[in-house]
Scaffold this motif. Structure first.
Motif, PDB file in Angstrom:
ATOM      1  N   TYR A 295      10.381   0.359  -7.635  1.00 56.21           N
ATOM      2  CA  TYR A 295      10.433   1.423  -8.495  1.00 56.21           C
ATOM      3  C   TYR A 295      10.422   2.610  -7.685  1.00 56.21           C
ATOM      4  O   TYR A 295      10.178   2.818  -6.475  1.00 56.21           O
ATOM      5  N   PRO A 296      10.620   3.814  -8.197  1.00 54.69           N
ATOM      6  CA  PRO A 296      10.624   5.075  -7.434  1.00 54.69           C
ATOM      7  C   PRO A 296       9.432   5.210  -6.842  1.00 54.69           C
ATOM      8  O   PRO A 296       8.297   5.339  -7.287  1.00 54.69           O
ATOM      9  N   GLY A 297       9.436   5.062  -5.369  1.00 55.71           N
ATOM     10  CA  GLY A 297       8.486   5.212  -4.221  1.00 55.71           C
ATOM     11  C   GLY A 297       7.394   4.292  -4.461  1.00 55.71           C
ATOM     12  O   GLY A 297       6.349   4.362  -3.430  1.00 55.71           O
ATOM     13  N   HIS A 298       7.635   3.174  -5.168  1.00 55.86           N
ATOM     14  CA  HIS A 298       6.530   2.178  -5.180  1.00 55.86           C
ATOM     15  C   HIS A 298       7.206   0.709  -5.272  1.00 55.86           C
ATOM     16  O   HIS A 298       8.397   0.672  -5.501  1.00 55.86           O
ATOM     17  N   SER A 299       6.348  -0.267  -4.894  1.00 54.02           N
ATOM     18  CA  SER A 299       7.257  -1.841  -4.903  1.00 54.02           C
ATOM     19  C   SER A 299       6.178  -2.698  -5.634  1.00 54.02           C
ATOM     20  O   SER A 299       4.920  -2.452  -5.223  1.00 54.02           O
ATOM     21  N   LEU A 300       6.300  -3.621  -6.214  1.00 53.15           N
ATOM     22  CA  LEU A 300       5.412  -4.870  -6.732  1.00 53.15           C
ATOM     23  C   LEU A 300       5.731  -6.110  -5.970  1.00 53.15           C
ATOM     24  O   LEU A 300       6.943  -6.321  -5.652  1.00 53.15           O
ATOM     25  N   LEU A 301       4.837  -6.317  -4.990  1.00 44.16           N
ATOM     26  CA  LEU A 301       4.852  -7.581  -4.372  1.00 44.16           C
ATOM     27  C   LEU A 301       4.092  -8.777  -4.902  1.00 44.16           C
ATOM     28  O   LEU A 301       3.226  -8.744  -5.378  1.00 44.16           O
ATOM     29  N   GLY A 302       4.841  -9.922  -4.579  1.00 48.76           N
ATOM     30  CA  GLY A 302       4.075 -11.188  -4.497  1.00 48.76           C
ATOM     31  C   GLY A 302       3.736 -11.454  -3.117  1.00 48.76           C
ATOM     32  O   GLY A 302       4.279 -11.343  -1.984  1.00 48.76           O
ATOM     33  N   VAL A 303       2.410 -11.636  -3.104  1.00 52.36           N
ATOM     34  CA  VAL A 303       1.754 -11.889  -1.558  1.00 52.36           C
ATOM     35  C   VAL A 303       0.854 -13.444  -1.666  1.00 52.36           C
ATOM     36  O   VAL A 303       0.237 -13.473  -2.305  1.00 52.36           O
ATOM     37  N   GLU A 304       1.222 -14.125  -0.350  1.00 52.82           N
ATOM     38  CA  GLU A 304       0.381 -15.136  -0.293  1.00 52.82           C
ATOM     39  C   GLU A 304      -0.232 -15.132   1.114  1.00 52.82           C
ATOM     40  O   GLU A 304       0.147 -14.657   1.943  1.00 52.82           O
ATOM     41  N   LEU A 305      -1.616 -15.694   1.011  1.00 48.17           N
ATOM     42  CA  LEU A 305      -2.497 -15.689   2.088  1.00 48.17           C
ATOM     43  C   LEU A 305      -2.436 -17.041   3.052  1.00 48.17           C
ATOM     44  O   LEU A 305      -2.291 -17.985   2.583  1.00 48.17           O
ATOM     45  N   GLU A 306      -2.207 -16.956   4.362  1.00 53.88           N
ATOM     46  CA  GLU A 306      -2.339 -17.820   5.207  1.00 53.88           C
ATOM     47  C   GLU A 306      -3.627 -17.980   5.638  1.00 53.88           C
ATOM     48  O   GLU A 306      -4.242 -19.164   6.069  1.00 53.88           O
ATOM     49  N   THR A 307      -4.222 -16.928   5.975  1.00 51.36           N
ATOM     50  CA  THR A 307      -5.822 -16.764   6.296  1.00 51.36           C
ATOM     51  C   THR A 307      -6.483 -16.300   5.212  1.00 51.36           C
ATOM     52  O   THR A 307      -5.965 -15.550   4.463  1.00 51.36           O
ATOM     53  N   GLY A 308      -7.872 -16.076   5.360  1.00 50.34           N
ATOM     54  CA  GLY A 308      -8.548 -15.391   4.206  1.00 50.34           C
ATOM     55  C   GLY A 308      -9.523 -14.501   4.824  1.00 50.34           C
ATOM     56  O   GLY A 308     -10.916 -14.421   4.561  1.00 50.34           O
ATOM     57  N   ARG A 309      -9.001 -13.411   5.516  1.00 52.80           N
ATOM     58  CA  ARG A 309     -10.173 -12.376   6.041  1.00 52.80           C
ATOM     59  C   ARG A 309     -10.363 -11.046   5.037  1.00 52.80           C
ATOM     60  O   ARG A 309      -9.749 -11.060   4.382  1.00 52.80           O
ATOM     61  N   THR A 310     -11.556 -10.688   5.252  1.00 55.58           N
ATOM     62  CA  THR A 310     -12.009  -9.521   4.462  1.00 55.58           C
ATOM     63  C   THR A 310     -11.202  -8.298   4.495  1.00 55.58           C
ATOM     64  O   THR A 310     -10.601  -8.016   5.525  1.00 55.58           O
ATOM     65  N   HIS A 311     -10.790  -7.968   3.154  1.00 63.09           N
ATOM     66  CA  HIS A 311      -9.835  -6.803   2.954  1.00 63.09           C
ATOM     67  C   HIS A 311      -8.410  -7.160   3.624  1.00 63.09           C
ATOM     68  O   HIS A 311      -7.717  -6.278   3.810  1.00 63.09           O
ATOM     69  N   GLN A 312      -8.190  -8.376   3.665  1.00 61.12           N
ATOM     70  CA  GLN A 312      -6.996  -8.654   4.409  1.00 61.12           C
ATOM     71  C   GLN A 312      -5.435  -8.324   4.072  1.00 61.12           C
ATOM     72  O   GLN A 312      -4.934  -7.430   4.717  1.00 61.12           O
ATOM     73  N   ILE A 313      -5.365  -8.407   2.779  1.00 52.99           N
ATOM     74  CA  ILE A 313      -4.117  -7.869   2.177  1.00 52.99           C
ATOM     75  C   ILE A 313      -3.922  -6.206   2.259  1.00 52.99           C
ATOM     76  O   ILE A 313      -3.108  -5.777   2.547  1.00 52.99           O
ATOM     77  N   ARG A 314      -5.169  -5.538   1.855  1.00 55.08           N
ATOM     78  CA  ARG A 314      -5.283  -4.108   1.966  1.00 55.08           C
ATOM     79  C   ARG A 314      -5.102  -3.774   3.390  1.00 55.08           C
ATOM     80  O   ARG A 314      -4.320  -2.673   3.574  1.00 55.08           O
ATOM     81  N   VAL A 315      -5.582  -4.420   4.497  1.00 55.32           N
ATOM     82  CA  VAL A 315      -5.443  -3.918   5.478  1.00 55.32           C
ATOM     83  C   VAL A 315      -4.105  -4.130   6.316  1.00 55.32           C
ATOM     84  O   VAL A 315      -3.677  -3.153   6.953  1.00 55.32           O
TER      85      VAL A 315
END
Length: 321
Positions: free
Chosen positions: A221-241
């Motif tokens: 979208y203008p100025g933004h993106s929708l992502l599909g995200v998969e975790l290989e590990t599970g750290r605190t706040h991982q995707i956000r960080v």
């Protein structure tokens, strides 16, 4: 109030000859799959496991036919209030339950949130969870992250799910709305640890725990993106960080510096929705694992959280530039 009374475990049996040559702790882990090997080792070292009426050692070999007697204390979950808090149950059987967690629900009591958490709700829904570590909670979602979370209802299920998480065989797929128009997906491998200046935040730091995130672009979208995200590990706040680390923080994530940025020329409704979105735009959409009792692969998917779905609808309704 859930009582903190300890539970006495008493077991007597003979060692199966098929286990001949195994260490005592290995044999017990096979014979008592509901208990973790570390717990069994603690009982052995404390003299609470007798082999032919003598204290055993973890490294002692068994040869079959030995008489094992266990009399050990199994600590129950510390005292927490069981509270009648509504749960959106996606699946439940004798071993596990799967929840669609709403925004605003803290998973485990901590400073500032002594009750009113998912753990309190679980103890009300299944009182027997007082005998399972952390009331069966084996992984967490941040307070304002929505979506799927699995809970173990028995010690055997808890052990299995913890091992699956350690072996990275639990499949977790998220949807994340981020700032910026990404061209392609990618892989982020960067260690995560406590932020050196802000102790309530995490950050990519040398010496942090290994962390790997995979993402793909689903919509732009203008100025933004929708992502599909998969975790290989599970750290605190991982995707956000990790997404902040690559300069694409999540919409609404004020903790990690995502200031609202309505696209230039967008409609007033979309601009207002972006500016007022109250949380990180992150949703745990899909969860897959091996059932602890049956060994069958299972997978669940839930619809997008209502608030995030409404924001995405506004993006999709914007006229093309």
């Amino acid at each position: 109030m859930t009582q903190a009374t300890d539970r006495l475990v008493r077991r007597s049996f003979q060692v199966d000859p098929a286990l001949a040559g195994r260490r005592l702790d290995q044999a017990l882990a096979t014979l008592l799959p509901e208990f973790s090997r570390s717990r069994l080792q603690q009982w052995i070292e404390a003299g609470q496991v007798l082999v032919d009426d003598a204290s055993g050692r973890c490294r002692d070999k068994v040869w079959g036919g030995e008489s094992i007697r266990i009399e050990a204390v199994c600590a129950l979950e510390q005292a927490f209030v069981a509270q009648d808090i509504a749960l959106d149950l996606v699946y439940e059987d004798e071993e596990i339950l799967v929840i669609d967690k709403p925004a605003g629900l803290v998973v485990h009591p901590a400073a500032g949130n002594p009750d009113g958490t998912l753990l309190n709700a679980l103890l009300h829904h299944v009182p027997a969870l007082a005998a399972v570590p952390r009331a069966g909670i084996v992984h967490r979602l941040d307070k304002d992250t929505t979506g799927l979370l699995v809970v173990a209802k028995t010690l055997m299920a808890h052990k299995s799910l913890v091992e699956q998480l350690q072996q990275r065989s639990v499949h977790r797929e998220y949807r994340a709305l981020v700032l910026g128009e990404l061209v392609a997906g990618g892989r982020i491998e960067a260690p995560i640890g406590r932020h050196p200046q802000h102790r309530t935040k995490m950050a990519v730091v040398s010496g942090g725990r290994p962390a790997v995130t995979h993402y793909q672009v689903l919509e732009r979208y203008p100025g933004h993106s929708l992502l599909g995200v998969e975790l290989e590990t599970g750290r605190t706040h991982q995707i956000r960080v990790h997404m902040t680390h690559v300069h694409h923080p999540l919409v609404g994530d004020r903790t990690y510096g995502a200031r609202p940025r309505p696209p230039k020329g967008c409609g007033p409704e979309l601009a207002a929705a972006i500016q007022s979105f109250p949380r990180q735009a992150l949703h745990a959409l899909r969860l897959g694992l091996i059932h602890p009792a049956t060994g069958e692969p299972m997978e669940w998917e839930v619809p997008m959280a209502t608030d995030l779905d409404a924001l995405l609808t506004l993006f999709r309704q914007e006229p093309s530039p």
